[in-house]
Design a protein around this motif. Structure first.
Motif, PDB file in Angstrom:
ATOM      1  N   TYR A   1       8.764 -10.212 -19.214  1.00 21.88           N
ATOM      2  CA  TYR A   1       9.929  -9.885 -18.411  1.00 21.88           C
ATOM      3  C   TYR A   1      10.096 -10.937 -17.322  1.00 21.88           C
ATOM      4  CZ  TYR A   1       9.592  -5.225 -20.491  1.00 21.88           C
ATOM      5  OH  TYR A   1       9.542  -4.177 -21.364  1.00 21.88           O
ATOM      6  N   MET A   2      11.329 -11.197 -16.955  1.00 27.36           N
ATOM      7  CA  MET A   2      11.605 -12.091 -15.840  1.00 27.36           C
ATOM      8  C   MET A   2      11.469 -11.286 -14.551  1.00 27.36           C
ATOM      9  SD  MET A   2      14.834 -14.280 -17.251  1.00 27.36           S
ATOM     10  CE  MET A   2      14.845 -15.288 -15.785  1.00 27.36           C
ATOM     11  N   GLU A   3      11.115 -11.969 -13.451  1.00 20.92           N
ATOM     12  CA  GLU A   3      11.044 -11.286 -12.163  1.00 20.92           C
ATOM     13  C   GLU A   3      12.370 -10.601 -11.878  1.00 20.92           C
ATOM     14  OE1 GLU A   3       9.679 -13.204  -8.532  1.00 20.92           O
ATOM     15  OE2 GLU A   3       8.100 -14.140  -9.728  1.00 20.92           O
ATOM     16  N   GLY A   4      12.295  -9.368 -11.413  1.00 17.41           N
ATOM     17  CA  GLY A   4      13.491  -8.612 -11.103  1.00 17.41           C
ATOM     18  C   GLY A   4      14.008  -7.791 -12.261  1.00 17.41           C
ATOM     19  N   ASP A   5      13.383  -7.917 -13.445  1.00 16.05           N
ATOM     20  CA  ASP A   5      13.886  -7.240 -14.630  1.00 16.05           C
ATOM     21  C   ASP A   5      12.872  -6.280 -15.255  1.00 16.05           C
ATOM     22  OD1 ASP A   5      15.949  -6.801 -16.537  1.00 16.05           O
ATOM     23  OD2 ASP A   5      14.853  -8.045 -17.969  1.00 16.05           O
ATOM     24  N   GLY A   6      11.620  -6.377 -14.884  1.00 14.26           N
ATOM     25  CA  GLY A   6      10.590  -5.571 -15.523  1.00 14.26           C
ATOM     26  C   GLY A   6      10.499  -4.156 -14.980  1.00 14.26           C
ATOM     27  N   PRO A   7      10.027  -3.223 -15.806  1.00 18.29           N
ATOM     28  CA  PRO A   7       9.796  -1.852 -15.349  1.00 18.29           C
ATOM     29  C   PRO A   7       8.821  -1.831 -14.167  1.00 18.29           C
ATOM     30  CG  PRO A   7       9.652  -1.988 -17.731  1.00 18.29           C
ATOM     31  CD  PRO A   7       9.728  -3.398 -17.224  1.00 18.29           C
ATOM     32  N   CYS A   8       8.980  -0.856 -13.293  1.00 18.85           N
ATOM     33  CA  CYS A   8       8.166  -0.765 -12.076  1.00 18.85           C
ATOM     34  C   CYS A   8       7.063   0.277 -12.201  1.00 18.85           C
ATOM     35  CB  CYS A   8       9.059  -0.420 -10.891  1.00 18.85           C
ATOM     36  SG  CYS A   8      10.179  -1.745 -10.495  1.00 18.85           S
ATOM     37  N   TRP A   9       5.993   0.033 -11.466  1.00 22.25           N
ATOM     38  CA  TRP A   9       4.814   0.895 -11.455  1.00 22.25           C
ATOM     39  C   TRP A   9       4.401   1.146 -10.013  1.00 22.25           C
ATOM     40  CZ3 TRP A   9       2.508   2.104 -16.243  1.00 22.25           C
ATOM     41  CH2 TRP A   9       2.952   1.357 -17.334  1.00 22.25           C
ATOM     42  N   VAL A  10       3.770   2.296  -9.769  1.00 27.69           N
ATOM     43  CA  VAL A  10       3.158   2.590  -8.479  1.00 27.69           C
ATOM     44  C   VAL A  10       1.665   2.769  -8.725  1.00 27.69           C
ATOM     45  CG1 VAL A  10       3.588   5.091  -8.636  1.00 27.69           C
ATOM     46  CG2 VAL A  10       3.236   4.022  -6.395  1.00 27.69           C
ATOM     47  N   VAL A  11       0.846   2.219  -7.810  1.00 27.40           N
ATOM     48  CA  VAL A  11      -0.605   2.340  -7.915  1.00 27.40           C
ATOM     49  C   VAL A  11      -1.000   3.737  -7.444  1.00 27.40           C
ATOM     50  CG1 VAL A  11      -2.836   1.438  -7.158  1.00 27.40           C
ATOM     51  CG2 VAL A  11      -0.926  -0.137  -7.538  1.00 27.40           C
ATOM     52  N   VAL A  12      -1.640   4.508  -8.333  1.00 27.46           N
ATOM     53  CA  VAL A  12      -2.066   5.867  -7.996  1.00 27.46           C
ATOM     54  C   VAL A  12      -3.595   5.991  -7.959  1.00 27.46           C
ATOM     55  CG1 VAL A  12       0.026   6.963  -8.891  1.00 27.46           C
ATOM     56  CG2 VAL A  12      -1.914   6.611 -10.420  1.00 27.46           C
ATOM     57  N   GLY A  13      -4.292   4.985  -8.413  1.00 23.29           N
ATOM     58  CA  GLY A  13      -5.754   5.016  -8.430  1.00 23.29           C
ATOM     59  C   GLY A  13      -6.354   4.207  -7.297  1.00 23.29           C
ATOM     60  N   GLY A  14      -7.656   4.301  -7.176  1.00 30.11           N
ATOM     61  CA  GLY A  14      -8.387   3.494  -6.198  1.00 30.11           C
ATOM     62  C   GLY A  14      -8.268   3.964  -4.769  1.00 30.11           C
ATOM     63  N   GLY A  15      -7.798   5.188  -4.553  1.00 24.92           N
ATOM     64  CA  GLY A  15      -7.620   5.701  -3.192  1.00 24.92           C
ATOM     65  C   GLY A  15      -8.905   5.724  -2.389  1.00 24.92           C
ATOM     66  N   ASP A  16     -10.025   5.980  -3.054  1.00 23.13           N
ATOM     67  CA  ASP A  16     -11.323   6.042  -2.372  1.00 23.13           C
ATOM     68  C   ASP A  16     -11.939   4.667  -2.151  1.00 23.13           C
ATOM     69  OD1 ASP A  16     -11.620   5.778  -5.138  1.00 23.13           O
ATOM     70  OD2 ASP A  16     -13.543   6.836  -5.177  1.00 23.13           O
ATOM     71  N   LYS A  17     -11.334   3.627  -2.737  1.00 23.34           N
ATOM     72  CA  LYS A  17     -11.885   2.270  -2.625  1.00 23.34           C
ATOM     73  C   LYS A  17     -10.913   1.281  -1.976  1.00 23.34           C
ATOM     74  CE  LYS A  17     -14.922   2.570  -6.689  1.00 23.34           C
ATOM     75  NZ  LYS A  17     -15.599   3.707  -6.194  1.00 23.34           N
ATOM     76  N   GLY A  18      -9.767   1.766  -1.522  1.00 20.86           N
ATOM     77  CA  GLY A  18      -8.792   0.871  -0.900  1.00 20.86           C
ATOM     78  C   GLY A  18      -7.869   0.199  -1.898  1.00 20.86           C
ATOM     79  N   GLY A  19      -7.828   0.709  -3.128  1.00 22.99           N
ATOM     80  CA  GLY A  19      -6.931   0.145  -4.131  1.00 22.99           C
ATOM     81  C   GLY A  19      -7.655  -0.181  -5.417  1.00 22.99           C
ATOM     82  N   ILE A  20      -6.929  -0.850  -6.315  1.00 23.06           N
ATOM     83  CA  ILE A  20      -7.500  -1.205  -7.618  1.00 23.06           C
ATOM     84  C   ILE A  20      -7.733  -2.710  -7.696  1.00 23.06           C
ATOM     85  CG2 ILE A  20      -6.489   0.803  -8.753  1.00 23.06           C
ATOM     86  CD1 ILE A  20      -4.348  -1.066  -9.949  1.00 23.06           C
ATOM     87  N   ILE A  21      -8.680  -3.099  -8.533  1.00 20.68           N
ATOM     88  CA  ILE A  21      -9.055  -4.517  -8.649  1.00 20.68           C
ATOM     89  C   ILE A  21      -7.989  -5.297  -9.405  1.00 20.68           C
ATOM     90  CG2 ILE A  21     -10.725  -6.135  -9.646  1.00 20.68           C
ATOM     91  CD1 ILE A  21     -12.868  -3.980  -9.179  1.00 20.68           C
ATOM     92  N   VAL A  22      -7.623  -6.448  -8.856  1.00 21.09           N
ATOM     93  CA  VAL A  22      -6.685  -7.382  -9.495  1.00 21.09           C
ATOM     94  C   VAL A  22      -7.507  -8.564  -9.991  1.00 21.09           C
ATOM     95  CG1 VAL A  22      -4.688  -8.899  -9.153  1.00 21.09           C
ATOM     96  CG2 VAL A  22      -4.832  -6.716  -7.921  1.00 21.09           C
ATOM     97  N   ARG A  23      -7.246  -8.978 -11.217  1.00 18.59           N
ATOM     98  CA  ARG A  23      -7.966 -10.110 -11.795  1.00 18.59           C
ATOM     99  C   ARG A  23      -7.019 -11.263 -12.071  1.00 18.59           C
ATOM    100  NH1 ARG A  23     -13.192  -9.102 -12.477  1.00 18.59           N
ATOM    101  NH2 ARG A  23     -13.808  -6.914 -12.482  1.00 18.59           N
ATOM    102  N   ALA A  24      -7.574 -12.467 -12.123  1.00 18.47           N
ATOM    103  CA  ALA A  24      -6.784 -13.684 -12.316  1.00 18.47           C
ATOM    104  C   ALA A  24      -6.203 -13.785 -13.717  1.00 18.47           C
ATOM    105  CB  ALA A  24      -7.637 -14.918 -12.018  1.00 18.47           C
ATOM    106  N   GLY A  25      -6.894 -13.227 -14.702  1.00 20.55           N
ATOM    107  CA  GLY A  25      -6.443 -13.339 -16.086  1.00 20.55           C
ATOM    108  C   GLY A  25      -6.408 -11.989 -16.788  1.00 20.55           C
ATOM    109  N   GLU A  26      -5.927 -12.020 -18.012  1.00 25.95           N
ATOM    110  CA  GLU A  26      -5.814 -10.805 -18.821  1.00 25.95           C
ATOM    111  C   GLU A  26      -7.182 -10.186 -19.117  1.00 25.95           C
ATOM    112  OE1 GLU A  26      -4.404  -9.610 -23.327  1.00 25.95           O
ATOM    113  OE2 GLU A  26      -3.805 -11.548 -22.525  1.00 25.95           O
ATOM    114  N   ASP A  27      -8.209 -11.014 -19.292  1.00 27.70           N
ATOM    115  CA  ASP A  27      -9.554 -10.552 -19.612  1.00 27.70           C
ATOM    116  C   ASP A  27     -10.136  -9.762 -18.438  1.00 27.70           C
ATOM    117  OD1 ASP A  27     -12.355 -10.330 -20.155  1.00 27.70           O
ATOM    118  OD2 ASP A  27     -12.242 -12.103 -21.433  1.00 27.70           O
ATOM    119  N   THR A  28     -10.729  -8.606 -18.739  1.00 25.47           N
ATOM    120  CA  THR A  28     -11.312  -7.777 -17.670  1.00 25.47           C
ATOM    121  C   THR A  28     -12.544  -8.418 -17.035  1.00 25.47           C
ATOM    122  OG1 THR A  28     -12.579  -6.529 -19.314  1.00 25.47           O
ATOM    123  CG2 THR A  28     -10.465  -5.595 -18.629  1.00 25.47           C
TER     124      THR A  28
END
Length: 138
Positions: free
Chosen positions: A49-76
């Motif tokens: 998707y191009m910026e401004g066109d993709g479906p949106c998401w809200v982060v609902v997990g990671g509340g006890d840790k300050g959020g969820i981990i973001v990684r540089a690549g697709e691989d976990t």
């Protein structure tokens, strides 16, 4: 010389409804609908998707840790960048299975990166309504 005559587009144009992309539902000013009442279509696996066109998401997990981990690549196992705050809203750039490449719209965390939609059968992100953007009048 006569001024040009403007022709009306007719009743069909007057009755036209604003366009809503198929991947999200428009409420057209209805304040009685919450995001929980709306249905959102899951993005297509592998579609970019191009910026401004993709479906949106809200982060609902990671509340006890300050959020969820973001990684540089697709691989976990790729480098961890930082955490994406719980409540942050992001838009889809690409979905690959359970991995989402995103662009940050609201909240704190890396501007772009890859996150998991679930962890140990717990949802980390949910589809949501795109945040409203207010543009001040000049």
């Amino acid at each position: 010389l006569k001024p040009p005559v403007l022709k009306s587009a007719g009743a069909a144009a007057a009755a036209a409804v604003p366009f809503a992309p198929p991947h999200r539902e428009a409420s057209f000013g209805r304040s009685d609908l919450s995001a929980a009442d709306m249905e959102f279509d899951m993005p297509t696996d592998g579609e970019e998707y191009m910026e401004g066109d993709g479906p949106c998401w809200v982060v609902v997990g990671g509340g006890d840790k300050g959020g969820i981990i973001v990684r540089a690549g697709e691989d976990t196992k790729s480098d961890a960048l930082a955490r994406l705050s719980t409540g942050a809203k992001v838009e889809t750039l690409m979905l690959k299975g359970e991995r989402l490449q995103y662009h940050l719209l609201e909240g704190t965390g890396p501007q772009r990166g890859w996150v998991s939609l679930t962890f140990k059968e717990k949802k980390l992100l949910e589809l949501c309504e795109r945040p409203k953007v207010f543009i001040p009048h000049a």
